[in-house]
Design an enzyme around this catalytic site. Structure first.
Site, short mmCIF file in Angstrom:
data_model
loop_
_atom_site.label_atom_id
_atom_site.label_comp_id
_atom_site.label_asym_id
_atom_site.label_seq_id
_atom_site.Cartn_x
_atom_site.Cartn_y
_atom_site.Cartn_z
N GLY A 20 11.86 -15.69 -54.45
CA GLY A 20 12.43 -16.68 -55.29
C GLY A 20 11.58 -17.65 -55.24
N GLU A 23 11.66 -18.77 -59.02
CA GLU A 23 12.82 -19.27 -59.38
C GLU A 23 13.01 -20.71 -58.73
OE1 GLU A 23 16.09 -15.66 -59.01
OE2 GLU A 23 16.08 -16.91 -57.06
N GLU A 89 1.69 -18.81 -58.92
CA GLU A 89 0.89 -17.83 -58.51
C GLU A 89 -0.47 -18.33 -58.03
OE1 GLU A 89 1.93 -14.86 -58.33
OE2 GLU A 89 3.15 -14.29 -59.87
N CYS A 145 14.69 -7.61 -46.87
CA CYS A 145 13.81 -6.47 -46.52
C CYS A 145 14.42 -5.15 -47.37
CB CYS A 145 13.40 -6.17 -44.94
SG CYS A 145 12.79 -4.57 -44.41
N CYS A 183 10.31 -6.94 -43.74
CA CYS A 183 10.44 -7.72 -42.69
C CYS A 183 9.16 -7.30 -41.84
CB CYS A 183 11.56 -7.59 -41.94
SG CYS A 183 11.75 -5.88 -40.82
#
Ligand code: ADP
Ligand code: ZN
Length: 191
Positions: A20, A23, A89, A145, A183
């Site tokens: 996220g 977002e 990024e 995960c 994870c």
């Protein structure tokens, strides 16, 4: 969260793929625009996943962004009225992006950067670790995960559906490559 007013600072949003980050960057920048701040967003020109001129999250949220090849180009698109600079990024930029972020913050600009903190090997990625060190604020996000459903802080690289090897080249001709959030327990790196 408590933030300075009328002061420049650096805020970084990090985490694995799908956590996220885009977002959250989009959310922060949109709120700044609602507050009538002068906002300019950037992304590396290599990332044309969906659109050349937007930052687009995996869930479809988007904000206009200028694609740039080098962080230096930021200076060509800002002026004395610019109050907020967003960079997505961040891991794909050269180290100089950190010095530029510091310079902008020193000049009174709020710099909000998002990107991967680790590569698929679980190792620190490009300029991100140094940016974290010099930032005032860091948000470390977790994805889910894809194996066990626990919080995921790493990105799994898959080649033809199988965990990638540590030394696999960045570009594998003819192979299907994909990434998923995992994870610590479920993340696999074959050495
Ligand atoms: P990032 O920039 O960190 O790659 P995005 O902001 O582009 O992340 O996308 C986040 C969205 O991706 C989530 O809101 C959710 O809809 C979707 N998503 C897909 N896979 C996962 C996952 N494994 N964990 C969490 N969100 C996921
Ligand atoms: Zn897991």
């Amino acid at each position: 969260m408590y933030r300075p007013i009328h002061h420049g600072y650096i805020e970084v949003v990090i985490g694995p793929m799908y956590s996220g980050k885009s977002e959250e960057l989009i959310r922060i920048l949109k709120r700044s625009k609602i507050a009538k701040q002068n906002v300019v967003a950037f992304k590396p020109a290599i990332d044309n996943r969906y659109s050349n001129e937007d930052v687009v999250s995996h869930s479809g949220a988007s904000i206009n962004a200028i694609p740039i090849k080098s962080a230096k180009e930021i200076y060509e698109h800002i002026d004395s009225d610019t109050q907020v600079v967003g960079i997505d990024e961040i891991q794909f930029f050269e180290d100089e992006v950190v010095d530029i972020a510091i310079d902008l913050a020193d000049k009174g600009i709020r710099v909000i950067a998002a990107g991967l903190d680790m590569d698929f090997k679980g190792e620190p990625f490009g300029p991100t670790p140094r940016l974290l060190a010099v930032a005032e604020f860091v948000q470390k996000l977790q994805a889910v995960c894809m194996v066990c459903g626990n919080p995921a802080h790493r990105t799994q690289r898959l080649i033809n559906g199988q965990p990638a090897k540590y030394d696999d080249p960045i570009i594998l001709v003819g192979a299907t490559e994909s990434y998923e959030a995992r994870c610590r327990k479920c993340h696999v790196i074959i050495k």
